[in-house]
Every structure is written in structure tokens, then in C-alpha cells.
Design a protein around this motif. Structure first.
Motif, PDB file in Angstrom:
ATOM      1  N   LEU A  35       0.786  -1.238   0.000  1.00  0.00           N
ATOM      2  CA  LEU A  35       0.000   0.000   0.000  1.00  0.00           C
ATOM      3  C   LEU A  35       0.823   1.296   0.000  1.00  0.00           C
ATOM      4  O   LEU A  35       0.289   2.356  -0.265  1.00  0.00           O
ATOM      5  N   ASP A  36       2.117   1.229   0.305  1.00  0.00           N
ATOM      6  CA  ASP A  36       2.873   2.491   0.436  1.00  0.00           C
ATOM      7  C   ASP A  36       3.382   2.976  -0.928  1.00  0.00           C
ATOM      8  O   ASP A  36       3.108   2.366  -1.967  1.00  0.00           O
ATOM      9  N   ALA A  37       4.107   4.106  -0.908  1.00  0.00           N
ATOM     10  CA  ALA A  37       4.557   4.717  -2.169  1.00  0.00           C
ATOM     11  C   ALA A  37       5.405   3.745  -2.980  1.00  0.00           C
ATOM     12  O   ALA A  37       5.234   3.638  -4.203  1.00  0.00           O
ATOM     13  N   ASP A  38       6.292   3.026  -2.309  1.00  0.00           N
ATOM     14  CA  ASP A  38       7.146   2.072  -3.022  1.00  0.00           C
ATOM     15  C   ASP A  38       6.304   0.947  -3.632  1.00  0.00           C
ATOM     16  O   ASP A  38       6.526   0.548  -4.783  1.00  0.00           O
ATOM     17  N   GLY A  39       5.339   0.454  -2.868  1.00  0.00           N
ATOM     18  CA  GLY A  39       4.474  -0.618  -3.362  1.00  0.00           C
ATOM     19  C   GLY A  39       3.634  -0.163  -4.539  1.00  0.00           C
ATOM     20  O   GLY A  39       3.454  -0.906  -5.514  1.00  0.00           O
ATOM     21  N   THR A  84       4.682  -7.866  -5.346  1.00  0.00           N
ATOM     22  CA  THR A  84       5.693  -6.813  -5.408  1.00  0.00           C
ATOM     23  C   THR A  84       5.702  -6.016  -4.117  1.00  0.00           C
ATOM     24  O   THR A  84       4.658  -5.701  -3.549  1.00  0.00           O
ATOM     25  N   ASP A  85       6.908  -5.707  -3.657  1.00  0.00           N
ATOM     26  CA  ASP A  85       7.146  -4.957  -2.418  1.00  0.00           C
ATOM     27  C   ASP A  85       6.548  -5.661  -1.198  1.00  0.00           C
ATOM     28  O   ASP A  85       6.357  -5.058  -0.150  1.00  0.00           O
ATOM     29  N   LEU A  86       6.222  -6.918  -1.342  1.00  0.00           N
ATOM     30  CA  LEU A  86       5.860  -7.792  -0.233  1.00  0.00           C
ATOM     31  C   LEU A  86       6.003  -9.225  -0.724  1.00  0.00           C
ATOM     32  O   LEU A  86       6.322  -9.445  -1.885  1.00  0.00           O
ATOM     33  N   ASP A 107      10.691  -8.330  -4.370  1.00  0.00           N
ATOM     34  CA  ASP A 107      10.584  -7.700  -3.041  1.00  0.00           C
ATOM     35  C   ASP A 107      11.956  -7.271  -2.547  1.00  0.00           C
ATOM     36  O   ASP A 107      12.981  -7.672  -3.103  1.00  0.00           O
ATOM     37  N   HIS A 108      11.978  -6.480  -1.489  1.00  0.00           N
ATOM     38  CA  HIS A 108      13.257  -6.094  -0.888  1.00  0.00           C
ATOM     39  C   HIS A 108      13.204  -6.218   0.639  1.00  0.00           C
ATOM     40  O   HIS A 108      14.037  -5.663   1.336  1.00  0.00           O
ATOM     41  N   HIS A 109      12.180  -6.917   1.132  1.00  0.00           N
ATOM     42  CA  HIS A 109      12.107  -7.183   2.575  1.00  0.00           C
ATOM     43  C   HIS A 109      12.843  -8.492   2.886  1.00  0.00           C
ATOM     44  O   HIS A 109      12.912  -9.373   2.040  1.00  0.00           O
ATOM     45  N   PRO A 110      13.374  -8.621   4.096  1.00  0.00           N
ATOM     46  CA  PRO A 110      14.124  -9.830   4.421  1.00  0.00           C
ATOM     47  C   PRO A 110      13.256 -11.085   4.284  1.00  0.00           C
ATOM     48  O   PRO A 110      12.146 -11.131   4.804  1.00  0.00           O
ATOM     49  N   SER A 134      14.938  -0.532  -3.583  1.00  0.00           N
ATOM     50  CA  SER A 134      13.574  -0.667  -3.057  1.00  0.00           C
ATOM     51  C   SER A 134      12.802  -1.717  -3.849  1.00  0.00           C
ATOM     52  O   SER A 134      13.320  -2.279  -4.817  1.00  0.00           O
ATOM     53  N   GLY A 135      11.559  -1.947  -3.462  1.00  0.00           N
ATOM     54  CA  GLY A 135      10.705  -2.879  -4.193  1.00  0.00           C
ATOM     55  C   GLY A 135      10.491  -2.420  -5.628  1.00  0.00           C
ATOM     56  O   GLY A 135      10.551  -3.219  -6.570  1.00  0.00           O
ATOM     57  N   SER A 136      10.259  -1.123  -5.800  1.00  0.00           N
ATOM     58  CA  SER A 136      10.054  -0.617  -7.160  1.00  0.00           C
ATOM     59  C   SER A 136      11.363  -0.646  -7.940  1.00  0.00           C
ATOM     60  O   SER A 136      11.352  -0.793  -9.162  1.00  0.00           O
ATOM     61  N   GLY A 163      10.266   7.080  -1.240  1.00  0.00           N
ATOM     62  CA  GLY A 163       9.127   6.794  -0.369  1.00  0.00           C
ATOM     63  C   GLY A 163       9.531   5.904   0.797  1.00  0.00           C
ATOM     64  O   GLY A 163       9.029   6.051   1.909  1.00  0.00           O
ATOM     65  N   ASP A 164      10.458   4.985   0.529  1.00  0.00           N
ATOM     66  CA  ASP A 164      10.955   4.101   1.596  1.00  0.00           C
ATOM     67  C   ASP A 164      12.135   4.725   2.339  1.00  0.00           C
ATOM     68  O   ASP A 164      12.823   4.030   3.090  1.00  0.00           O
ATOM     69  N   ARG A 165      12.368   6.006   2.117  1.00  0.00           N
ATOM     70  CA  ARG A 165      13.446   6.751   2.777  1.00  0.00           C
ATOM     71  C   ARG A 165      14.807   6.073   2.628  1.00  0.00           C
ATOM     72  O   ARG A 165      15.561   5.890   3.587  1.00  0.00           O
TER      73      ARG A 165
HETATM   74 MN   LIG Z   1       9.256  -1.020  -0.110  1.00  0.00          MN
END
Ligand SMILES: [Mn+2]
Length: 486
Positions: A35-39, A84-86, A107-110, A134-136, A163-165
Motif C-alpha cells: 500500500l505504500d509509495a514504493d508498493g 511486489t514490495d511484499l 521484493d526487498h524485505h528480508p 527498493s521494491g520498485s 518513499g521508503d526513505r
Molecule cells: Mn518497499
């Protein structure tokens, strides 16, 4: 190019090959994104890619991947599921509900655990997914691999990373793999990298509005408060706000005026704003411009673009964000501006609540606040981020923020500072370990610096007690290993 980068490219290539194979077979794609900017940026890159490939797809944007989302979609036969992004943090439930060979994760989460599901994820290549890409960004690499003409998605990948700082380089610059994506955009003439005052709408908005609209960095007392911005500019900065009856923009200011504005802003941020010196200095830094966007729109500045996507997601209008990313510049742009204004005002209201005495509770190794039903569970993470990064709450300990969600659970958002992470704090690991002791219904995921969880109502204080112990042991372990090195 370093070995780890090549390895990630290799993984992205495998994902893109699987996408092309599925296109040949005319399979249906189901894209699920965050749901966030990167997603939203990642989902938009993949959606645009599918339009270009002529593929049939369905897109769903969600706050958190839970088992019921998967149960809903698993009936869809002959589909390829793209997360994507999750996804990497939820491999267990994905494996349980979907055929593994029809799933692709970008994705880019662990990653939660090892799997045979095909993933493009920097963590699998020893690349830090919290700061390097990032995910994007990963979605961009997949699209670029399919066709170099897809390099025109580079600005979207930059918007997602901001967006993901991930702008943790010197003067808030994107670094590592992100900077490679920036280079692609610059070479194509669709991205510019400059240094200047980091206020939204430098070239286009009256100065007071630029100040009011800036939420990264979020300036307590000024962001989202037009009256306070006007007062600050006339009483503190004392520069003429109009010229021949027209509102001046920041780019209209002389060098002396700009210097005056920056020094007054820094004084304010350190004084009444109670922000950290690093955050105050960050008012000047690297700016990413999308030169192909119209000058008067909020889409020219990549940070403002990402804050707008984020607002769409948090205000339950992710589809509007996707429409903007896909190029809709008609009514969508007007609508998005009003959504962003509402969001900014909402944030300012929450921050006012947070600075009231007693809002934040301290324990020995952490601090927390509970938004109850007052703070939207989609926004609690942003509030925690702003609170700790701006320094309006203590930066000595990580923050754990709670809000009740509609499903009768409690959303937990945890945020740390870079310094705390250097000291050994890893919030993702801490939350994943802690929720197991709290309830079998609880779930958790995330990075060292930012993580989240879902827990049953009533288990908050137990969770905090356990977390307090875990954070303590992370710090002790880190200092012990440093001593043994010395
Ligand atoms: Mn992200």
C-alpha cells in the motif's frame, strides 16, 4: 559492476524469463502489491509492463499480506501470482496456499525462510534491501531486463526508493544500486539530480505553501499549517513574499534570501520544532527532478511525488496513485491534490496529539504510544517514522506504535534510528521473535530499522515486556562483540 549486483540481475533475469514464458502461454497475471509509495510505484511498473506486453492482469494493493488474501485468490486457475514490495516476509503462508511454481516474488524485505519460490530480492545477494534498492527498484530491474525501452520507468523506481526513505547517502542522496537507477534516468533525460532547499514546490508554489506542503522532512508546527508558515516567514525570515502582486517561489529568491530562509528554518527546527541537528541540516540536500512533468504539478519533485502516492495509499485510494503513475494527468491530478491536503492535515493533527505530555510511554530500552482507534492503522507507521526521525520524540530508544485495526487486531509499527541500528538493534528480528511468545495469531515482518506486526487486542503490554528484553539483549550482544574485536 560488483558480484552481488550481477547476482541480483541474474535473479531479475530469471523472473523476467518466467513472465515472458507465461505471456506466451497467455496466462493470467494476478499482481499483489503493498500500500505504500514504493508498493504503488512497483505495482505501476509491473502493470505498465503488462500493458506493453499485452498481458491480461489484475492488480490488488493491500496493507499487509494475510492468509485470507491468498485464500481469496487461490481459486483463480491458470494464473501467475506476482507479489511486489511484499511476499518475501510471508513465504510460509504463500507456500501453504499457492502452487509454488506459479508464484514470483519481487521484493526487498528480508525473506522469512528458504523456499523454492522464485524471488528477486536483494537480501538473497547480500545487498541491503533497506537502503540499497527498493521494491520498485527491483521491479524496474525486471522490466529493464525484458526490454531496455522500459528504462523510462527509472523515475518511478526513484520515487519508490524515496518513499521508503532510502536516501541515506551524503546530503540525502540515493546510493548503491539506487544510484545506478538514477544514472539510467539521467542518461535518458527523464531525471535530474540537483542540490538545493528541500521544500516541495520550489519552482512553482508560493513560499508559504512550499513550506506548508513539505512533509519530508516533516517540520512540527509548520508542515500542514498554512497560518503558522505565513507567520514564520513574515516574522522570522522577513523576506517579501510577493513581487508586483505575485507570490514569489523559492527559486525566485536571491542567494542572500535563500541563505536567510535556510538559517531561520534550521533555527526553528532545532528550537521550537525540537528536531535533531541531522534532520534540521537535511533541509538542504539532493533533490530529484522529473523534468518531463509539468512545472506546476506536484509530480516534478520525486519526493513530493512519493509523498502523494503515500497519501493515496494511506487515505484508501491506492488506485488513484496507480492511475497517476500510469500517466493519468486529468482529473486524477486534481483529486490527488485534495487527497494529499486531507492527509497532510490529518498528519499534523496526529503530531499535535503525540507531543502532548503523557502520549509516549518509556521503558528502559524502548518507548511506545497507543493510537487506539484515533489513529488510522494505515497511518500509524508514518506517524512513528516522522516522530523518531524528526526528533519530536526521544531518539535514544526505538519507538513501538500501536493502533487498532478494523479486523479487531492491533497494528504495531516499530521504528529505529540509523544510530540505534549501528548499536545492534534489529526491529524485524525482535518483532518476529516477540510475536511468537505473544499469540499464535500474531504475525510480524520487516527490516532492522523499520518493522511491523499484527497482534490480538490486549497483548500490547506483554509484547512490550518481551521486546524490552530482546532489545536489551541485542544491545548487550553488540557491545560484547565490539569489545572482543578491540
Ligand atoms: Mn518497499
Amino acid at each position: 559492476m560488483s558480484k552481488k549486483f550481477l547476482e541480483l540481475y541474474e535473479h531479475c533475469k530469471k523472473v523476467s524469463e518466467r513472465i515472458l514464458e507465461a505471456c506466451e502461454k497467455e496466462l493470467y497475471f494476478r499482481v499483489i502489491s503493498h500500500l505504500d509509495a514504493d508498493g504503488i510505484a512497483a505495482a505501476s511498473i509491473i502493470s505498465s509492463l503488462f500493458f506493453r506486453l499485452g498481458a491480461h492482469f489484475h492488480l490488488r494493493i493491500i496493507q499487509q499480506l494475510r492468509e485470507e488474501n491468498l485464500r481469496e485468490i487461490k481459486e483463480s486457475k491458470e494464473s501467475i501470482f506476482i507479489f511486489t514490495d511484499l511476499g518475501s516476509g510471508q513465504i510460509g503462508i504463500i507456500e501453504k496456499n499457492l502452487p509454488q511454481d506459479s508464484v514470483l516474488i519481487i521484493d526487498h524485505h528480508p525473506p522469512e525462510k528458504e523456499t523454492t519460490i522464485l524471488q528477486a530480492n536483494p537480501h538473497l545477494c547480500d545487498i541491503d534491501g533497506a537502503t540499497e534498492i527498493s521494491g520498485s527498484g527491483v521491479a524496474y530491474l525486471v522490466a529493464k531486463n525484458i526490454d531496455e525501452s522500459n528504462m523510462d520507468f527509472a523515475p518511478l523506481a526513484v520515487v519508490g526508493a524515496l518513499g521508503d526513505r532510502q536516501d541515506k547517502g551524503e546530503q540525502h542522496r540515493l546510493s548503491e544500486l539506487n544510484s545506478e537507477i538514477v544514472k539510467d534516468g539521467v542518461n535518458k533525460g527523464i531525471l535530474e539530480e540537483n542540490t538545493g532547499i528541500r521544500l516541495f514546490g520550489r519552482e512553482t508554489r508560493p513560499i508559504a505553501m512550499a513550506l506548508e506542503y513539505t512533509t519530508d522532512p516533516f517540520i512540527p508546527g509548520l508542515s500542514g499549517n498554512h497560518g503558522a508558515c505565513l507567520k514564520f516567514l513574515t516574522e522570522n525570515v522577513k523576506i517579501p513574499l510577493k513581487n508586483n502582486g505575485n507570490w514569489r517561489t523559492i527559486s525566485d529568491l536571491s542567494q542572500d534570501e535563500k541563505t536567510k530562509l535556510v538559517s531561520e528554518l534550521i533555527q526553528y527546527m532545532l528550537g521550537p520544532g525540537e528536531m535533531s541537528p541531522e534532520e534540521a541540516q537535511s533541509i538542504v540536500g539532493v533533490i530529484y527532478i522529473l523534468p518531463k512533468e509539468e512545472k506546476q504539478t506536484p509530480l516534478r519533485d520525486a519526493r513530493e511525488y512519493s509523498s502523494l502516492l503515500n497519501a493515496c495509499g494511506r487515505m484508501r485510494k491506492p488506485g488513484l496513485g496507480v492511475a497517476i503513475c500510469l500517466g493519468d494527468r486529468s482529473e486524477a491530478l486534481e483529486e490527488v491534490e485534495s487527497v494529499t491536503t486531507d492527509y497532510r492535515e490529518k498528519l499534523a493533527g496526529y503530531m499535535d496529539w503525540l507531543i502532548k505530555p503523557g502520549a509516549v510511554t518509556q521503558t528502559e530500552y524502548l518507548q511506545s504510544f497507543h493510537g487506539g482507534k484515533l489513529i488510522d492503522d494505515r497511518i500509524i507507521g508514518t506517524i512513528a517514522s516522522i516522530a523518531i526521525s524528526s526528533g519530536i520524540i526521544s531518539q535514544d530508544k526505538p519507538i513501538f506504535a500501536f493502533a487498532e485495526s478494523e479486523d479487531g487486531m492491533v497494528k504495531v509499527s516499530a521504528r529505529a534510528t540509523d544510530y540505534q541500528v549501528q548499536q545492534g538493534i534489529d526491529l524485524g528480528t525482535a518483532l518476529r521473535t516477540a510475536v511468537k511468545e505473544v499469540s499464535s495469531e500474531a504475525t510480524a515482518g520487516g527490516h532492522n530499522i523499520a518493522a511491523g506486526a499484527h497482534i490480538p487486542i490486549g497483548t500490547e503490554s506483554k509484547l512490550l515486556q518481551i521486546l524490552n528484553k530482546i532489545i536489551k539483549s541485542q544491545l548487550v550482544k553488540n557491545s560484547a562483540s565490539n569489545e572482543s574485536k578491540n
